[in-house]
Design an enzyme around this catalytic site. Structure first.
Site, PDB file in Angstrom:
ATOM      1  N   GLY A  24     -38.898 -32.363   2.571  1.00  0.00           N
ATOM      2  CA  GLY A  24     -38.018 -31.253   2.905  1.00  0.00           C
ATOM      3  C   GLY A  24     -37.744 -30.350   1.726  1.00  0.00           C
ATOM      4  N   ASP A  25     -37.135 -29.205   2.037  1.00  0.00           N
ATOM      5  CA  ASP A  25     -36.738 -28.228   1.017  1.00  0.00           C
ATOM      6  C   ASP A  25     -37.925 -27.687   0.226  1.00  0.00           C
ATOM      7  OD1 ASP A  25     -34.039 -29.026   1.701  1.00  0.00           O
ATOM      8  OD2 ASP A  25     -34.396 -30.800   0.484  1.00  0.00           O
ATOM      9  N   ASN A  50     -29.163 -29.998  10.197  1.00  0.00           N
ATOM     10  CA  ASN A  50     -29.474 -30.746   8.967  1.00  0.00           C
ATOM     11  C   ASN A  50     -30.440 -29.949   8.094  1.00  0.00           C
ATOM     12  OD1 ASN A  50     -31.560 -31.053  10.814  1.00  0.00           O
ATOM     13  ND2 ASN A  50     -31.912 -33.211  10.389  1.00  0.00           N
ATOM     14  N   HIS A  53     -32.931 -23.488   5.793  1.00  0.00           N
ATOM     15  CA  HIS A  53     -33.979 -22.582   5.329  1.00  0.00           C
ATOM     16  C   HIS A  53     -33.315 -21.451   4.574  1.00  0.00           C
ATOM     17  CE1 HIS A  53     -36.959 -23.819   8.714  1.00  0.00           C
ATOM     18  NE2 HIS A  53     -36.933 -24.665   7.720  1.00  0.00           N
ATOM     19  N   ARG A 330     -30.649 -32.821  -5.662  1.00  0.00           N
ATOM     20  CA  ARG A 330     -31.864 -33.457  -5.132  1.00  0.00           C
ATOM     21  C   ARG A 330     -32.503 -34.320  -6.208  1.00  0.00           C
ATOM     22  NH1 ARG A 330     -33.584 -27.689  -2.891  1.00  0.00           N
ATOM     23  NH2 ARG A 330     -32.262 -27.662  -1.046  1.00  0.00           N
ATOM     24  N   GLY A 440     -41.268 -17.449  -7.626  1.00  0.00           N
ATOM     25  CA  GLY A 440     -39.876 -17.045  -7.838  1.00  0.00           C
ATOM     26  C   GLY A 440     -39.180 -17.000  -6.493  1.00  0.00           C
TER      27      GLY A 440
END
Ligand code: IMP
Length: 451
Positions: A24-25, A50, A53, A330, A440
């Site tokens: 994820g992420d 959950n 984005h 994280r 970026g």
């Protein structure tokens, strides 16, 4: 909002998808945003609030949890499919937040068959996590067995979907008689469950009347969005329109193919698209798998390439690796190509979107995991069972890093040689081309394969 973003090379597939290849992420929002401008509709098929984005448009950061990222393009319809679990209050909060910032949501549609995340689901999620993290369950040596969920009620809502008798679907919110009957039953089960672990003061009494009033509060506002999205999607396909499916969470969190039990409760990989939308898998011809140039994970579970050291801290800081949904720091680590190759295989990806390459600038030497050692043997296979994966030792290839700032680079040949080599190594290992590289956070900070 009109798109000022560069676009990916066009591709004739009528149905495309963007999915995460790690935990994820991965920055899927950025790739989705690029493709959404070329799509007539963007469709969510799994998960709920959950997911997070984030898209940066004209320097402004937007974090969406339930609404598909397609809303940033004026002519793109945003559709929430039946496979999503929807917290209607969160949905309306996002709608209001976008409208306040001048983004119209006139094109949003919500499946009548999506399941509703109710307030007791969030309590149940928190309660489970609390009990699992205390020493009262299981072996006394193991104190924390929590999954580390987002506490958004995702697991309990999907559990009720499978249990059927205690599930509420979006369509039920619009039928007071059906809803009231269900709420009587739900209330009986939920109050018993919550009372069995908490004192009366600690949990809310979910009386049917209270629940019904809460549902009535949102039913009127939700009603114009609700439709049979399966027919809507097939009508769009019949009209020759193009669809983009956006995966929430990611493949290694997929309930069937991820690092079970440290996963979420839906099929986040592209395999979830047919079930979560009613569009057959055979129609999905082009899948972009998104991976970070390194790895991250939030919550518990095995993470072979985790860096619990200064480099991990540096990546976290440079990459702003804090959860969009929960704000949790994280866990960070080296790129695990064994894991990414497995995810690429499961999804059947056509190309890779590699994000956050700029975060690695300034690290002298990079390590990339190319195999695992387990029981004295070397394997190139991923082990999706959490207990098995917890036993592996990564085998690394060391590669030179680069010191240059690459955030203004817009062509692959303009990258430092070491960065070009890093990309080439990934493509060679996975056997798929990299179609987009993120350098970026902004929409324009990408390198596309044809440039
Ligand atoms: P849940 O989806 O809230 O039940 O959480 C289950 C696991 O998935 C936890 O480890 C979460 O941190 C993780 N998770 C769920 N959604 C995401 C996401 O979008 N990004 C990263 N981790 C997630």
């Amino acid at each position: 909002m009109a798109s000022a973003a560069p676009s990916l090379p066009s591709n004739d597939a009528q149905c495309r998808a963007v999915v995460g290849l790690q935990w994820g992420d991965e920055g899927k929002g950025k790739v989705i945003d690029l493709l959404a401008g070329q799509s007539d509709a963007v469709v969510r098929y799994n998960g709920g609030a959950n997911a997070g984005h984030s898209v940066v448009v004209n320097g402004e950061r937007f974090a969406l949890h339930l609404i598909p990222c397609g809303v940033f393009h004026d002519n793109t319809q945003a559709i929430i499919g039946n496979g999503v679990v929807v917290d209607p209050f969160q949905l309306l909060k996002e709608v209001d937040g976008l409208e306040q910032r001048g983004i119209s949501i006139k094109n949003l549609a919500l499946s009548s068959r999506a399941h509703v995340v109710m307030s007791y689901h969030k309590d149940e999620d928190a309660l489970r996590e609390q009990v699992l993290s205390s020493s009262s369950v299981g072996s006394p040596k193991v104190h924390d067995q929590a999954i580390g969920t987002t506490k958004r009620g995702i697991g309990p809502a999907y559990s009720d979907k499978a249990a059927r008798s205690t599930a509420i679907r979006v369509g039920d919110l619009l039928k007071p008689d059906v809803l009231n009957e269900k709420l009587e039953r739900v209330s009986y089960f939920k109050n018993k469950l919550l009372a069995s672990h908490t004192s009366a003061e600690e949990h809310e009494d979910f009386a049917p009347r209270v629940l019904a009033d809460r549902c009535a509060e949102i039913a009127e506002r939700i009603s114009p969005l609700v439709t049979d999205t399966t027919y809507l999607l097939h009508d769009l396909l019949d009209q020759g329109k193009s669809l983009l499916f956006e995966g929430a969470n990611a493949t290694l969190l997929d309930v069937d193919h991820g690092t079970y039990p440290y996963v979420t409760s839906s099929n986040c990989s592209a395999l979830g698209i047919p079930a979560g939308t009613g569009v057959p898998g055979s129609r999905i011809r082009s899948i972009v798998g998104v991976a970070k140039a390194y790895s991250t994970r939030v919550g518990a579970g095995p993470f072979p390439t985790e860096l619990d050291n200064e480099i991990g801290d540096r990546i976290r800081k440079q990459g702003n690796e804090f959860g969009t949904t929960t704000g949790r720091p994280r866990r960070c680590g080296w790129l695990d190509l064994v894991a990414v190759k497995y995810s690429a295989m499961v999804n059947g990806i056509e190309s890779i979107g590699l994000t956050l390459l700029d975060v690695l600038s300034g690290i002298e030497e990079l390590q990339v995991c190319t195999a695992y050692q387990v029981d004295g043997e070397t394997t190139d296979r991923f082990l999706p069972d959490a207990a098995d994966l917890g036993e592996v030792t990564p085998v690394y290839k060391t590669m030179p890093g680069w010191t240059e700032d690459i955030t203004e680079v817009r062509t692959r040949s303009g990258l430092p040689t070491a960065a070009q080599d890093y990309l080439a190594f990934i493509e060679d290992f996975i056997g798929k081309p990299i179609s987009v590289v993120g350098v970026g956070p902004d929409r324009e900070q990408v390198i596309l394969s044809d440039q």
